[in-house]
Design a protein around this motif. Structure first.
Motif, PDB file in Angstrom:
ATOM      1  N   ASP A  27       0.929  -1.030  -0.227  1.00 42.54           N
ATOM      2  CA  ASP A  27      -0.237  -0.183  -0.331  1.00 42.54           C
ATOM      3  C   ASP A  27       0.643   0.903  -0.052  1.00 42.54           C
ATOM      4  OD1 ASP A  27       0.137   0.900   2.369  1.00 42.54           O
ATOM      5  OD2 ASP A  27      -1.288  -0.959   3.545  1.00 42.54           O
ATOM      6  N   GLN A  28       2.291   1.064   0.064  1.00 45.16           N
ATOM      7  CA  GLN A  28       2.707   3.038   0.340  1.00 45.16           C
ATOM      8  C   GLN A  28       3.153   2.989  -1.116  1.00 45.16           C
ATOM      9  OE1 GLN A  28       3.791   4.255   2.204  1.00 45.16           O
ATOM     10  NE2 GLN A  28       4.766   5.331   1.169  1.00 45.16           N
ATOM     11  N   GLU A  31      -0.140   4.923  -1.630  1.00 43.39           N
ATOM     12  CA  GLU A  31       0.190   5.965  -1.440  1.00 43.39           C
ATOM     13  C   GLU A  31       0.194   6.851  -2.450  1.00 43.39           C
ATOM     14  OE1 GLU A  31      -0.696   7.643   2.232  1.00 43.39           O
ATOM     15  OE2 GLU A  31      -1.160   5.846   2.442  1.00 43.39           O
ATOM     16  N   LEU A  32       1.813   6.280  -3.046  1.00 47.85           N
ATOM     17  CA  LEU A  32       3.142   7.283  -3.812  1.00 47.85           C
ATOM     18  C   LEU A  32       1.403   8.032  -4.850  1.00 47.85           C
ATOM     19  CD1 LEU A  32       5.995   5.341  -4.835  1.00 47.85           C
ATOM     20  CD2 LEU A  32       5.849   7.552  -3.436  1.00 47.85           C
ATOM     21  N   LYS A  34      -0.819   9.006  -4.503  1.00 48.56           N
ATOM     22  CA  LYS A  34      -1.968   9.882  -3.697  1.00 48.56           C
ATOM     23  C   LYS A  34      -1.603  10.947  -4.838  1.00 48.56           C
ATOM     24  CE  LYS A  34      -4.023   6.728  -0.108  1.00 48.56           C
ATOM     25  NZ  LYS A  34      -3.582   7.234   1.092  1.00 48.56           N
ATOM     26  N   LEU A  35       0.190  11.460  -4.805  1.00 51.43           N
ATOM     27  CA  LEU A  35       0.746  12.202  -4.719  1.00 51.43           C
ATOM     28  C   LEU A  35       0.765  12.430  -6.420  1.00 51.43           C
ATOM     29  CD1 LEU A  35       3.870  11.625  -2.458  1.00 51.43           C
ATOM     30  CD2 LEU A  35       1.413  12.498  -1.859  1.00 51.43           C
ATOM     31  N   GLN A  36       0.159  11.949  -6.792  1.00 54.87           N
ATOM     32  CA  GLN A  36       0.402  11.967  -8.602  1.00 54.87           C
ATOM     33  C   GLN A  36      -1.274  12.631  -9.130  1.00 54.87           C
ATOM     34  OE1 GLN A  36       1.913   9.168 -11.429  1.00 54.87           O
ATOM     35  NE2 GLN A  36      -0.120   8.618 -12.128  1.00 54.87           N
ATOM     36  N   VAL A  47       9.325   8.364 -10.188  1.00 55.61           N
ATOM     37  CA  VAL A  47       9.695   7.892  -8.484  1.00 55.61           C
ATOM     38  C   VAL A  47      10.606   6.808  -8.620  1.00 55.61           C
ATOM     39  CG1 VAL A  47       9.472   6.863  -5.777  1.00 55.61           C
ATOM     40  CG2 VAL A  47       8.205   9.438  -7.244  1.00 55.61           C
ATOM     41  N   LYS A  85      17.162  -1.068   1.642  1.00 59.51           N
ATOM     42  CA  LYS A  85      15.104  -1.569   1.799  1.00 59.51           C
ATOM     43  C   LYS A  85      14.790  -0.531   2.542  1.00 59.51           C
ATOM     44  CE  LYS A  85      14.233  -3.165   7.035  1.00 59.51           C
ATOM     45  NZ  LYS A  85      14.735  -3.249   7.947  1.00 59.51           N
ATOM     46  N   GLY A  86      15.351   0.559   2.431  1.00 58.81           N
ATOM     47  CA  GLY A  86      14.756   1.879   3.022  1.00 58.81           C
ATOM     48  C   GLY A  86      13.609   2.515   1.798  1.00 58.81           C
ATOM     49  N   SER A  87      14.317   2.483   0.578  1.00 59.06           N
ATOM     50  CA  SER A  87      13.426   3.361  -0.639  1.00 59.06           C
ATOM     51  C   SER A  87      12.894   2.248  -1.102  1.00 59.06           C
ATOM     52  CB  SER A  87      14.454   3.466  -1.659  1.00 59.06           C
ATOM     53  OG  SER A  87      15.938   1.800  -1.953  1.00 59.06           O
ATOM     54  N   SER A  89      10.817   0.443   0.592  1.00 49.28           N
ATOM     55  CA  SER A  89       9.531   0.481   1.143  1.00 49.28           C
ATOM     56  C   SER A  89       9.043   1.505   0.932  1.00 49.28           C
ATOM     57  CB  SER A  89      10.385   0.579   3.390  1.00 49.28           C
ATOM     58  OG  SER A  89       9.853   1.140   3.176  1.00 49.28           O
ATOM     59  N   SER A  90       9.849   3.037   0.610  1.00 46.77           N
ATOM     60  CA  SER A  90       9.314   4.163   0.539  1.00 46.77           C
ATOM     61  C   SER A  90       8.315   3.743  -0.841  1.00 46.77           C
ATOM     62  CB  SER A  90      10.117   5.658   0.521  1.00 46.77           C
ATOM     63  OG  SER A  90      10.852   5.151   1.386  1.00 46.77           O
ATOM     64  N   LYS A  97      11.470  -5.427  -1.040  1.00 48.55           N
ATOM     65  CA  LYS A  97      11.879  -5.141   0.626  1.00 48.55           C
ATOM     66  C   LYS A  97      12.151  -6.457   1.808  1.00 48.55           C
ATOM     67  CE  LYS A  97      10.487  -3.199   5.273  1.00 48.55           C
ATOM     68  NZ  LYS A  97       9.117  -2.868   5.412  1.00 48.55           N
TER      69      LYS A  97
ATOM     70  N   ASP B  44      13.631   8.754  -1.004  1.00 47.79           N
ATOM     71  CA  ASP B  44      13.067   9.493   0.565  1.00 47.79           C
ATOM     72  C   ASP B  44      12.814  10.375   0.507  1.00 47.79           C
ATOM     73  OD1 ASP B  44      13.995   7.094   2.932  1.00 47.79           O
ATOM     74  OD2 ASP B  44      13.384   6.726   1.599  1.00 47.79           O
ATOM     75  N   ARG B  50       8.108  15.739  -1.934  1.00 45.87           N
ATOM     76  CA  ARG B  50       6.599  15.881  -2.776  1.00 45.87           C
ATOM     77  C   ARG B  50       5.249  15.375  -1.221  1.00 45.87           C
ATOM     78  NH1 ARG B  50       4.081  17.267  -7.065  1.00 45.87           N
ATOM     79  NH2 ARG B  50       1.813  15.788  -7.362  1.00 45.87           N
ATOM     80  N   ILE B  54       2.519  18.951  -1.482  1.00 49.12           N
ATOM     81  CA  ILE B  54       1.518  18.568  -1.254  1.00 49.12           C
ATOM     82  C   ILE B  54       0.620  19.603   0.075  1.00 49.12           C
ATOM     83  CG2 ILE B  54      -0.452  16.490  -1.088  1.00 49.12           C
ATOM     84  CD1 ILE B  54       0.602  16.159  -3.629  1.00 49.12           C
ATOM     85  N   PRO B 121       7.343   3.574   6.110  1.00 47.52           N
ATOM     86  CA  PRO B 121       7.095   5.252   5.129  1.00 47.52           C
ATOM     87  C   PRO B 121       6.335   6.034   5.150  1.00 47.52           C
ATOM     88  CG  PRO B 121       6.397   3.432   4.522  1.00 47.52           C
ATOM     89  CD  PRO B 121       7.334   2.115   5.631  1.00 47.52           C
ATOM     90  N   LYS B 123       3.200   8.415   4.838  1.00 48.03           N
ATOM     91  CA  LYS B 123       2.435   8.745   4.145  1.00 48.03           C
ATOM     92  C   LYS B 123       2.025   9.416   4.439  1.00 48.03           C
ATOM     93  CE  LYS B 123       1.297   3.852   5.276  1.00 48.03           C
ATOM     94  NZ  LYS B 123       1.850   2.711   4.486  1.00 48.03           N
TER      95      LYS B 123
END
Lengths: 156, 228
Positions: A27-28, A31-32, A34-36, A47, A85-87, A89-90, A97, B44, B50, B54, B121, B123
């Motif tokens: 679901d991350q 979330e991304l 949503k930013l589009q 990204v 792992k961090g990226s 996850s993001s 991940k 990140d 972003r 937003i 991450p 949100k």
């Protein structure tokens, strides 16, 4: 044209859902999305593109560090794994991940074979995701070119 | 939360012209929050940038604590002389970001003066919630200006907490880095500002962990443990 759009939209929907169901995305990634928006229509693609570049770089680091047979610096490997792992996850790259989690444990245990296996797997995994997402972005493009809008896919 | 529809629209049109990777956004309005985001991961940085834009923040993104200090003009000896307990820098909220859900570490950050802690991450709902109490901060705190950009919010690095510019600024620190320790600037561990209440309805899924009984700081509702 409408029939084509409808068909493409359905393909897109099914494909997207399958990526979530098969664990490629979580679901991350949602979330991304949503930013589009119309002002930044390629945000997600951009990204993810950066993410894949990151994969190449970090996997390269890991490979080089693991190549020092007998004098492997597992902390160094672990540092790159941690970053990946961090990226991952993001951006919602769930399988990548997950692999990083195991990989990290092998680093901490200084388990050479385990690390090498994880390295191979993570390499395959990010490339697989890259291909899948490329197919997904292509479908989006086709929909738009056919005059339609990319539907919002409800995963749940 | 938008102050009014018109203002939000203006923010939006300002954001439209901003592409990915640009580190600076248009000039600040007097009540707009400026956030300095610090994270060594490019991915990140792009995402948090972003997320913040937003939610109507001006954003400056840097890749290390050193650059953060540089940006704030705190990277040389002169800076440490000017910085002391009386500076309004210490009023700036610092928010920590980390992928590790380690309670002791989180508590330590909060005890050391961090305003909040975000689990990666990050949100949109997390940032929106932050944005709300940042706005309140702006209204509550006095507009104490300095030579630095107004309402600068810093997302800086792991403890020690970076000394920060005037009130209604926020720092967000990403702890997942292997950076060098910050220079020996005389950091003041700021006494926690009065706890700010936040609207629970704004948070996402309320999976909360137990908070330490005596923590003076508001505890972020943590998402499920064992994410790693």
């Amino acid at each position: 044209m409408d029939a084509l759009v409808a068909q493409l939209q359905m393909q897109f929907r099914d494909y997207t859902i399958s990526l979530y169901q098969q664990g490629f995305l979580d679901d991350q990634f949602t979330e991304l999305k949503k930013l589009q928006d119309d002002a930044s229509p390629d945000f997600v693609a951009e990204v993810l593109s950066l993410f894949f570049e990151d994969c190449v770089k970090l996997i390269g680091n890991m490979a080089r560090a693991l190549d020092q047979k007998g004098t492997v610096d597992f902390n160094q490997v672990g540092a790159s794994v941690h970053q990946l792992k961090g990226s991952s996850s993001s951006v919602g790259a769930k399988r990548v991940k997950g692999l990083c989690v195991s990989f990290k444990e092998f680093c901490e245990a200084k388990n050479y074979e385990g690390c090498v296996r994880c390295l191979q797997q993570v390499d395959i995994e990010y490339k697989t995701l890259q291909t899948k997402l490329q197919d997904m972005f292509n479908l989006e493009k086709q929909i738009i070119e056919a005059g339609g809008r990319v539907p919002q896919v409800d995963i749940n | 939360m938008p102050r009014d529809g018109g203002v939000s629209c203006l923010r939006r049109s300002e954001m439209i012209g901003i592409g990915i990777g640009e580190l600076e956004s248009p000039p600040l309005d007097s009540d707009q929050v400026h956030v300095l985001a610090v994270d060594d991961s490019l991915v990140d940085r792009i995402v948090i940038e972003r997320l913040l834009r937003i939610t109507s923040c001006k954003v400056t993104a840097v890749d290390s604590g050193w650059r953060a200090l540089e940006f704030l003009g705190l990277d040389d000896d002169k800076a440490s002389v000017e910085f002391d307990e009386s500076t309004s820098f210490r009023e700036v909220p610092v928010v920590i970001m980390s992928s590790e859900n380690v309670l002791t570490r989180i508590d330590r950050c909060l005890e050391e003066g961090a305003e909040d802690f975000l689990l990666k991450p990050v949100k949109l709902a997390d940032v929106k919630r932050l944005r709300n109490y940042l706005t309140r901060d702006v209204k509550v705190a006095d507009g104490n200006k300095s030579k630095l950009p107004e309402n600068l919010s810093n997302f800086s690095y792991p403890a020690p907490i970076t000394p920060l510019p005037p009130p209604s600024t926020t720092a967000m620190e990403s702890l997942d880095t292997n950076s060098r320790p910050l220079p020996p600037v005389d950091f003041v561990s700021s006494s926690p500002p009065s706890p700010i209440e936040y609207d629970d309805s704004l948070t996402t899924s309320p999976e909360s962990l137990t908070s330490p009984v005596d923590s003076p700081m508001r505890r972020l509702e943590m998402r499920s443990p064992g994410l790693d």
